[in-house]
Design a protein around this motif. Structure first.
Motif, mmCIF file in Angstrom:
data_model
loop_
_atom_site.group_PDB
_atom_site.id
_atom_site.type_symbol
_atom_site.label_atom_id
_atom_site.label_comp_id
_atom_site.label_asym_id
_atom_site.label_seq_id
_atom_site.Cartn_x
_atom_site.Cartn_y
_atom_site.Cartn_z
ATOM 1 N N SER A 3 -1.786 1.638 7.571
ATOM 2 C CA SER A 3 -2.885 2.176 6.758
ATOM 3 C C SER A 3 -3.218 1.175 5.651
ATOM 4 C CB SER A 3 -2.462 3.502 6.130
ATOM 5 O OG SER A 3 -1.462 3.272 5.149
ATOM 6 N N CYS A 4 -4.381 1.372 5.005
ATOM 7 C CA CYS A 4 -4.782 0.489 3.906
ATOM 8 C C CYS A 4 -3.721 0.531 2.799
ATOM 9 C CB CYS A 4 -6.133 0.938 3.332
ATOM 10 S SG CYS A 4 -7.475 0.870 4.521
ATOM 11 N N LYS A 5 -3.201 1.728 2.580
ATOM 12 C CA LYS A 5 -2.204 1.871 1.524
ATOM 13 C C LYS A 5 -0.957 1.037 1.823
ATOM 14 C CE LYS A 5 0.171 5.490 -0.949
ATOM 15 N NZ LYS A 5 0.564 6.887 -0.873
ATOM 16 N N VAL A 8 -1.661 -2.521 0.993
ATOM 17 C CA VAL A 8 -1.605 -2.748 -0.453
ATOM 18 C C VAL A 8 -0.152 -2.767 -0.947
ATOM 19 C CG1 VAL A 8 -2.175 -1.682 -2.688
ATOM 20 C CG2 VAL A 8 -3.926 -1.936 -0.927
ATOM 21 N N GLU A 9 0.668 -1.888 -0.403
ATOM 22 C CA GLU A 9 2.073 -1.836 -0.836
ATOM 23 C C GLU A 9 2.827 -3.123 -0.506
ATOM 24 O OE1 GLU A 9 2.692 2.977 -0.326
ATOM 25 O OE2 GLU A 9 3.933 1.611 0.826
ATOM 26 N N HIS A 10 2.377 -3.837 0.520
ATOM 27 C CA HIS A 10 3.101 -5.050 0.931
ATOM 28 C C HIS A 10 2.275 -6.319 0.733
ATOM 29 C CE1 HIS A 10 6.401 -2.704 2.485
ATOM 30 N NE2 HIS A 10 5.505 -1.867 2.958
ATOM 31 N N GLY A 11 1.307 -6.235 -0.185
ATOM 32 C CA GLY A 11 0.407 -7.374 -0.422
ATOM 33 C C GLY A 11 1.135 -8.658 -0.800
ATOM 34 N N TYR A 40 -8.865 -6.976 -1.111
ATOM 35 C CA TYR A 40 -7.703 -6.703 -1.975
ATOM 36 C C TYR A 40 -6.747 -7.896 -1.974
ATOM 37 C CZ TYR A 40 -3.330 -4.958 -3.785
ATOM 38 O OH TYR A 40 -2.185 -4.830 -4.523
ATOM 39 N N TRP B 104 3.479 4.922 -5.813
ATOM 40 C CA TRP B 104 2.813 4.712 -4.523
ATOM 41 C C TRP B 104 2.477 6.046 -3.874
ATOM 42 C CZ3 TRP B 104 0.930 0.218 -4.376
ATOM 43 C CH2 TRP B 104 1.646 -0.940 -4.656
ATOM 44 N N PHE B 110 -6.113 5.993 -2.813
ATOM 45 C CA PHE B 110 -6.106 6.250 -1.377
ATOM 46 C C PHE B 110 -6.220 7.733 -1.024
ATOM 47 C CE2 PHE B 110 -3.688 2.442 -2.331
ATOM 48 C CZ PHE B 110 -4.400 1.514 -1.586
ATOM 49 N N GLY B 114 -4.096 7.481 3.702
ATOM 50 C CA GLY B 114 -3.889 6.073 3.384
ATOM 51 C C GLY B 114 -5.103 5.165 3.454
ATOM 52 N N TRP B 116 -8.769 3.694 1.769
ATOM 53 C CA TRP B 116 -9.356 3.527 0.438
ATOM 54 C C TRP B 116 -10.305 4.695 0.166
ATOM 55 C CZ3 TRP B 116 -7.717 -0.111 -2.886
ATOM 56 C CH2 TRP B 116 -7.115 -1.264 -2.386
ATOM 57 N N ASN B 120 -13.685 -1.248 -2.626
ATOM 58 C CA ASN B 120 -13.092 -2.067 -3.666
ATOM 59 C C ASN B 120 -14.059 -3.216 -3.948
ATOM 60 O OD1 ASN B 120 -11.208 -3.235 -5.290
ATOM 61 N ND2 ASN B 120 -9.927 -4.004 -3.616
ATOM 62 N N HIS B 185 5.763 -6.835 -7.138
ATOM 63 C CA HIS B 185 4.489 -6.492 -6.503
ATOM 64 C C HIS B 185 3.800 -5.345 -7.225
ATOM 65 C CE1 HIS B 185 1.262 -6.085 -3.791
ATOM 66 N NE2 HIS B 185 1.592 -4.848 -3.484
#
Lengths: 78, 204
Positions: A3-5, A8-11, A40, B104, B110, B114, B116, B120, B185
């Motif tokens: 997922s997009c999330k 982002v969490e592993h960018g 992103y 998170w 989100f 999950g 967007w 953005n 991160h």
């Protein structure tokens, strides 16, 4: 499919290539089709670059003068 | 000021050994911020200035011993990190990941599955130089850096602002590599959001 999330969490892991082969493939596949996540990742890279070059703790004029004085004193003794 | 504005390393060190005060001032202005970030992260804000002062004096005294095996900046950072470690803050240094995971889980950017919530907006056409030249943005970044949870702020200062290697950071802070990566991160992600909001709205 990630997922997009999850992207982002592993960018940072992605940018620093700090991940296993299959995770990298999964992320690349997602990034190929998702403009928001591509954006992103680009923005995250710019942010890291900015942070590494920004002068967030610049010395005061007084500190600079003091250090210059110390530098000259030590050099005078060399 | 960028590294590029300084002469090549060999010439730089030679001139510093030969009492080039004007060049020394440029070196201070170029590297002080990264060095301060490291002192601040390891020894705490109360004595960061003191630590830095000591580090500069050690560096000036040791200039003749600098062999150029690493870049001058890395050498200076190592000196300040060592100086700061001897003055390591006494308070608890436990690193908790609970708040990070919680964040998170409830990230409002989100949808529950999950994706967007909103597009953005693209500010990525602004070059890093443009971002750095925008004083208001830089003030805003600094303000929000100071608002980060302490462990995130420490790692961001050590890694991105100070330029220390992750391995050294884990040793200094006594955290595992995976925890350090998560905290770093999270801090970077927060800073990305600060820049994105500023670029979108002009507000800090």
């Amino acid at each position: 499919m990630l997922s997009c999330k999850q992207i982002v969490e592993h960018g940072s892991d992605y940018i620093e290539k700090d991940m296993g082969f299959w995770r990298k493939v999964e992320m690349k596949l997602h990034l190929m089709i998702c403009v928001h996540c591509r954006r992103y990742v680009r923005q995250l890279k710019r942010t890291i670059n900015m942070l590494s070059r920004g002068r967030y703790y610049a010395p005061s004029e007084e500190q600079v003068e003091q250090l210059k004085q110390q530098y000259q004193e030590v050099n005078g003794k060399r | 000021m960028k590294d590029e504005s300084l002469p090549p390393e060999t010439e730089l060190v030679e001139r510093l050994r030969n009492n080039d005060v004007a060049l020394f001032e440029r070196v201070v202005k170029t590297y002080h911020s990264s060095m301060y970030a490291v002192a601040h992260a390891i020894a705490g804000p109360a004595i960061a200035d003191e630590v830095l002062q000591e580090a500069w004096i050690s560096a000036i005294n040791a200039l003749d011993k600098f062999e150029g095996r690493s870049a001058l900046k890395s050498w200076l950072i190592r000196i300040v990190a060592n100086e700061a470690k001897t003055r390591l803050r006494k308070e608890s240094r436990s690193i908790s990941l609970d708040t990070v995971d919680e964040h998170w889980a409830t990230d409002s950017r989100f949808t529950p599955n999950g994706h967007w919530v909103e597009s953005n907006p693209g500010w990525d056409m602004s070059s890093p130089d443009e971002l750095l030249a925008a004083d208001e943005l830089q003030d805003c970044v600094k303000k929000h850096m100071n608002k980060l949870p302490e462990n995130q702020q420490q790692i961001l200062n050590l890694r991105d602002v100070g330029g220390l290697e992750m391995e050294a950071i884990c040793n200094i802070l006594g955290v595992t590599a995976s925890n350090a990566r998560v905290l770093l991160h999270r801090a970077r992600d927060k800073m990305q959001q600060v820049v994105a909001r500023f670029q979108r709205t002009g507000k800090c």
